[in-house]
Design a protein around this motif. Sequence first.
Motif, mmCIF file in Angstrom:
data_model
loop_
_atom_site.group_PDB
_atom_site.id
_atom_site.type_symbol
_atom_site.label_atom_id
_atom_site.label_comp_id
_atom_site.label_asym_id
_atom_site.label_seq_id
_atom_site.Cartn_x
_atom_site.Cartn_y
_atom_site.Cartn_z
ATOM 1 N N ARG A 166 -38.795 65.328 37.894
ATOM 2 C CA ARG A 166 -37.706 64.342 37.861
ATOM 3 C C ARG A 166 -38.070 63.143 37.015
ATOM 4 O O ARG A 166 -39.220 62.735 36.956
ATOM 5 C CB ARG A 166 -37.431 63.847 39.286
ATOM 6 N N ARG A 217 -32.233 63.670 35.867
ATOM 7 C CA ARG A 217 -31.917 62.294 36.275
ATOM 8 C C ARG A 217 -31.925 62.157 37.785
ATOM 9 O O ARG A 217 -32.386 61.163 38.323
ATOM 10 C CB ARG A 217 -30.568 61.887 35.718
ATOM 11 N N SER A 218 -31.401 63.130 38.437
ATOM 12 C CA SER A 218 -31.451 63.082 39.904
ATOM 13 C C SER A 218 -31.223 64.482 40.450
ATOM 14 O O SER A 218 -30.684 65.353 39.756
ATOM 15 C CB SER A 218 -30.387 62.129 40.455
ATOM 16 N N THR A 219 -31.658 64.669 41.662
ATOM 17 C CA THR A 219 -31.425 65.954 42.322
ATOM 18 C C THR A 219 -31.038 65.680 43.773
ATOM 19 O O THR A 219 -31.360 64.627 44.308
ATOM 20 C CB THR A 219 -32.699 66.825 42.335
ATOM 21 N N THR A 220 -30.334 66.610 44.343
ATOM 22 C CA THR A 220 -30.155 66.557 45.795
ATOM 23 C C THR A 220 -30.611 67.897 46.324
ATOM 24 O O THR A 220 -30.363 68.938 45.714
ATOM 25 C CB THR A 220 -28.683 66.341 46.194
ATOM 26 N N LYS A 236 -26.942 56.410 33.178
ATOM 27 C CA LYS A 236 -26.645 56.758 34.557
ATOM 28 C C LYS A 236 -25.174 57.137 34.584
ATOM 29 O O LYS A 236 -24.317 56.308 34.308
ATOM 30 C CB LYS A 236 -26.882 55.523 35.407
#
Lengths: 647, 297
Positions: free
Chosen positions: B212, B231-234, A44
């Motif tokens: 994702r 890992r992540s999106t916006t 992360k």
Amino acid sequence: MIRRPTLAFLLAVGVASPSFARQAQVSDIGTLDADAAARVYPDKPPYSPYADRNFPTRPYFGDTHLHTSFSMDAGAFGCRLTPDDAYRFARGEQVTSSTNQPVRLSRPLDFLVVADHSDGFGFFPLLMSGDPGLLATEQGRKWYDQIRSGHGADAALDIIVSFGKGDLPDGFPLPGTPAYRSAWQEVIKSAEKANDPGRFTALIGYEWTSNAGGNNLHRNVIFRGDGAQASRVEPFTTLEPLGSPNPVDLWKWMAAAQDKTGSELLAIAHNGNLSNGIMFPTLEAFGEKLDREYVQTRARWERLYEVTQTKGTGEAHPYLSPNDEFANFEIWDKGNLDGTVAKTNDMLQHEYAREALKSGLKLEAEFGTNPYKFGLIGSTDAHTGLAAVEEENFFGKVTPQEPGPDRMTKAFVDNPKTGVKIMDWQVSSSGFAAVWATENTREAIFDAMQRRETYATTGSRMIVRFFGGWDFVPADAHDRLPARLGYTKGVPMGGDLMGAPSGRSPTFLVAALKDPIGANLDRIQIIKGWLDAGGQLHERVFDVVWGDADSRRPGPDGKLPPVGTTVDVASASWTNTIGDPELIAVWTDPEFDPAQRAFYYARVLEIPTPRWTAYDQVRLGSKALPGTTMTLQERGYTSPIWYTPAK
Amino acid sequence: MKLLKEPLVQFALLGAILFAAYAWLHRADAPVGDAPPAPIRLGESDVRWIRETWARQWGREPTDEEMRGLVGAFLEEHAMAREAARMGLDDDDMIVRRRLAQKLQFLIQDVARVADPSDDELRRFLESHADLFGIPPTVTFTHILFKNLGRADAQADAAAALAMLRGPAPRPAPAELGDPMLMDADFIDATPQTVGDAFGPEFSRAVFDAPRGEWSGPFQSAYGLHLVLIRSTTPAATASFETVRDAVLERYRDDRAREAYRRFVAELLQRQGVDADESVRRWLPPDLTPAAPERPE
């Protein structure tokens, strides 16, 4: 001013830092090598995207040198686009060119400096509005009539020539006049509107166009600060008595302006190739012997040089570098800017960047400061309001050279008296400035320019990394994070190496990645220049790493065979079937002498691709004149890394 | 200046300008030598202006003698200018023509800019120009590159690696797979433009469409095949009106000024008509129907 890696950063690379270790416990990417994975790929990333990344991770591409209709010559040539239009275009919007053609960039640029000529800011709008004072003069009337009768190009050249002679009409707008101030305010307002920190940077600037005797000593002056600061001064001009054609006076003005505005400034010189031997003086400048003060002041304000643009490339010249097979690239060596004096060979040594970098070493030995310790950028110098210098999307240097059936056959400069003649087809579709800034803001881009962490390209958006240090080893070229390694073990382009550790030679980590929508890479070269014990200057070009390496080896003479070509001129096409998309290597100077001053910079060559002239033949059906260059190898030039012996 | 914010008032103003311009452009229709023109008006304000201009230039009030001379010059200039215009001397003079056209252009653009739109109007403008002010989507991802160079079958290698990454533990670390690359393996909060600038537009689209939280791919870029872990999106977002209001207003005014001018010219040309010779009609703007100029009754 070189930013050295911080201790925290060393930790992050060498061993897992505390924060990384903590995160490893919540890893979901595997169990076996969780620790190793966490070390290199923290599961992360930290919440703050900039944490642990205090070095630039991507270059920003832009143009530091674009003219609009606010420049008197651009206006006379028919440019109607304003700074607003120029920014919209650079940000990726479609605009209509001055010749009424829709045009758009393949990709937006990251930053732009609208750099209109400070002399005669607002002159053109004034002239074309029929200002009675201006038209009462013989010249004003003549230009006006030329332009209205469709001979704008003649007027433009005449304006340039008259300007070079300092022979301008009364009523010419000067700093302090309302016409002048309002034009400068327009430029500032435009930049303020377009500036969008994080996404697009609009730096405020102008061009100081010293052209004494037709010899090009131009500089672009750029502000770090904002519009409110830049508004506190009006640009420095070259017309006496308010202005001066002597760079020494420009530097004085910059010092005063910095005090008055609270904004830092820098100046970028360009087109030494049209200076007829006065861009990089080694003995005297403007009748004064070079001294300590000259070299210090120049080094203070001029930390970059624009090495490639539409009026030719000025890295090296075949006459000066006979052993460099790639020196003959987009060369303009017929005369000075307006063609009034023809070129002679003895002028060349004071015109080209590589030679200046060499002279700088010698001047440093003499005066203690190197006046030519500059980094490299490219820019367009287009007078169209359009930073459009991709070969297949070239909109010319001036408005009459926007795409059209005649643009390959006419002369750009033609002086029958001196024999100086430059054809329109010789105009280069070049270049861009690549800046390794930490973020896309005025401050970060300016600071990266000041620390010379920049490179020039001839229009490509290739990515080039170049680090120098004492500890790079061949295995570093296979590292997963070459940039981190580079900053950890060395200094980036534009940096300094001092006093070699005993028995060591400098090592360099150099890498390039092709433009994602461009051509493969032919090779990376490192160019070394040095000053020997006898005071003689030398240079040498090393092929460091190249594409198709499995089948392509240097011959018995040490020369690397050419990469070949896939270009089909008739259809203006090529394929990426030769060369490599990425090149990386560690190189150690094989002939290093720790007692001798030296510099090293990287040159990256793409495989051959069609030149804009080839696209014109296909798209416009125009016929190139015999001898027209139809292909080229686009390239990038990094800022040097300098080696200085310990005292 | 509140009134000027009203679109109706703006429209009326533009109309008035148009009318004035139209009337002016047709004034020459009256044959020379018709009824005598109205006398030259000399008001108190004119004289005040003459006096102040002179005083500014010389740093003192003009004497009575000088005042008489100045007023004489003022009348002379006006009389001459009016007569010249009546004789049509301005018609073929590019200086006059261009200066007048420029004055009108500035006037139109200034009027269009002065018009302060309501917040509602700006909000609508923001909605229709979301791409200019919007917050682009972002993606945080790790990628592994498989170059064609040095591999017999990059596709197969990538597929095998993907199977391992998705398979049962123990799984290999991403850093042990694929090839090293100059570009970072991790991209944090990258916009489509950032990813596109790095790997090309197709790859950017693929990454933003990828699922994702798991490894997927391989996706083709200019450099080879990539496995990607999103890992992540916006998502893309509309910028909040308050934060971009100033920028929206600037853009609104700019666009308005450009548009008002363009429309004004188009309308003007349409109204005045162009009487073009057959041989030169191909040069006319395509949206202009050539016609004889319409004459007022």
